[in-house]
Structure formats: structure tokens, C-alpha cells
Motif scaffolding. Structure first.
Motif, PDB file in Angstrom:
ATOM      1  N   ASN A   1       5.421  -0.229  -3.483  1.00 28.34           N
ATOM      2  CA  ASN A   1       4.225  -0.091  -2.922  1.00 28.34           C
ATOM      3  C   ASN A   1       3.376   0.926  -4.030  1.00 28.34           C
ATOM      4  OD1 ASN A   1       3.878  -0.870  -0.181  1.00 28.34           O
ATOM      5  ND2 ASN A   1       5.848   0.510   0.099  1.00 28.34           N
TER       6      ASN A   1
ATOM      7  N   HIS B   1      -2.769  -8.407   2.756  1.00 28.94           N
ATOM      8  CA  HIS B   1      -1.462  -7.561   3.419  1.00 28.94           C
ATOM      9  C   HIS B   1      -1.086  -8.322   4.493  1.00 28.94           C
ATOM     10  CE1 HIS B   1       0.872  -4.319   4.723  1.00 28.94           C
ATOM     11  NE2 HIS B   1       0.983  -3.563   3.514  1.00 28.94           N
TER      12      HIS B   1
ATOM     13  N   ILE C   1      -4.869   5.216   4.722  1.00 28.91           N
ATOM     14  CA  ILE C   1      -4.908   4.697   3.350  1.00 28.91           C
ATOM     15  C   ILE C   1      -4.733   5.775   2.297  1.00 28.91           C
ATOM     16  CG2 ILE C   1      -6.734   3.797   1.756  1.00 28.91           C
ATOM     17  CD1 ILE C   1      -8.117   2.407   4.033  1.00 28.91           C
TER      18      ILE C   1
ATOM     19  N   THR D   1      -5.715  -2.166  -0.991  1.00 25.48           N
ATOM     20  CA  THR D   1      -5.332  -0.828  -1.786  1.00 25.48           C
ATOM     21  C   THR D   1      -4.623  -1.245  -3.295  1.00 25.48           C
ATOM     22  OG1 THR D   1      -5.044   0.414   0.120  1.00 25.48           O
ATOM     23  CG2 THR D   1      -3.708   1.316  -1.810  1.00 25.48           C
TER      24      THR D   1
ATOM     25  N   GLU E   1       0.767  -1.428  -0.154  1.00 28.19           N
ATOM     26  CA  GLU E   1      -0.092  -0.019  -0.139  1.00 28.19           C
ATOM     27  C   GLU E   1       0.822   1.236  -0.007  1.00 28.19           C
ATOM     28  OE1 GLU E   1      -3.674   0.131   2.474  1.00 28.19           O
ATOM     29  OE2 GLU E   1      -2.476   1.657   3.807  1.00 28.19           O
TER      30      GLU E   1
END
Ligand code: URA
Length: 184
Positions: A81, A155, A92, A123, A42
């Protein structure tokens, strides 16, 4: 200057979104730049922001243990990421931030040329696979995009919060290991 050096320089100077105001370091990626597998998370957390290296905090250490148990080491993957700068308080990333950062991820795809992409968490799934996809519904199911195999999984931070997800992520990454073997 090599293409990688150019990309790192572009990222380091980037001010395309608000995240540049609060970052300590830009976190571009780590691992083998010629790896067959590209892992995408992310955004950098606190430790990553301090050290400028992705996935080196608690979630990263758990991911390393999981990958090592499947005989997947840094020679097999490159990890990065969706956003290269830490969102304050690990929130986020916004759409604006994610889309501003997307050209850097595209450059990374172009340079690494992975055969397999692993989306780590909601994400990465949102911006790589489908904005509306639910991680719990699609994890573990291979997707294909322009000849590249894409595996959505949890994740590693989600495993720290809920250890019951560990066997599921292990099984997803085992599938990645097997796909990689089948390509050799
Ligand atoms: N979480 C992420 O998504 N990326 C990192 O680099 C660290 C934690």
C-alpha cells in the motif's frame, strides 16, 4: 539481518507520521518478494490493521477471486500500500502521510524489482503516476516509468460499491496477465 528484515524492522518502529498513534500493526506487504508484478493499494483497512497483512478484508478477497480467475496467484505478485499504517476510519491518507511513507515503498521497489506495477485506485495513481490524473480517464491505459510498465485500475473496494466496474477491472488485469506472458 536481510534487507527485507531491515525494512520490516524500520517500518515496525516508524513514527514519521501521526498514523503510528492509532495503528495496531504496521502492514508492510505480502506475496512473492521476487514477483514480476507489484500491486499497490491505498492503505490498510480494519482487518489488515488487526492482522498486519494487506488486502485480507472484503476488498482483498474480491481482488483474490479476480486474480485467481486470471490464473494470477501469490507467486506472480507482491502486494502493498501507499501507507503502511491504517488511516483512522479508513480515510484517504494525507499528502504528509503518503510522502512520509514513500521511502518504504521505494525500498520495496528496489528489493522486488517488478517489471509491472498495478496502481489499485485513485490514491496509488496520485502518488505513483500523476497527482492530477483521474482514475476514470486513465484506467486500463499502460503507462511507462523508467522501463517499468504501470497499469492504473480501480481499487477493488470501488467494485464492492459499484459492481458495474467489475468487467472493466477484469479487462485491465487481463491486460496485465497478457503483458506478463509477452515478457516470458
Ligand atoms: N484497501 C487497501 O487499499 N489496502 C488494503 O490493504 C486493504 C484495503
Amino acid at each position: 539481518m536481510t534487507e527485507w528484515e531491515e525494512l520490516i524492522q524500520k517500518c515496525t518502529k516508524c513514527k514519521k507520521c501521526e498514523l503510528h498513534n492509532s495503528r495496531k500493526n504496521v502492514v508492510v506487504g505480502r506475496g512473492n518478494v521476487n514477483a514480476p508484478v507489484m500491486l499497490i493499494g491505498e492503505g490498510p483497512g480494519e482487518q489488515e490493521d488487526i492482522q498486519g497483512i494487506p488486502f485480507i478484508g472484503a476488498a482483498g478477497r474480491l481482488l483474490d477471486v479476480l486474480l485467481n480467475s486470471l490464473m494470477l496467484g501469490e507467486k506472480d505478485y507482491y502486494i502493498t500500500n501507499i501507507v503502511k499504517c491504517r488511516p483512522p476510519s479508513n480515510r484517504i491518507p494525507t499528502d504528509e502521510e503518503a510522502y512520509a511513507c514513500m521511502p518504504y515503498l521505494r525500498d520495496q521497489f528496489t528489493l522486488v524489482k517488478p517489471k509491472i506495477i498495478v496502481c489499485l485506485g485513485a490514491t496509488a495513481v496520485k502518488y505513483i503516476i500523476d497527482r492530477k490524473a483521474k482514475i476514470t480517464a486513465i484506467r486500463g491505459n499502460w503507462q511507462e516509468q523508467k522501463g517499468i510498465f504501470v497499469m492504473p485500475t480501480f481499487h477493488p473496494a470501488a467494485l464492492l460499491r459499484d459492481p458495474s466496474k467489475k468487467p472493466l477491472m477484469f479487462s485491465d488485469m487481463k491486460s496485465v496477465r497478457e503483458k506478463l506472458e509477452s515478457m516470458k
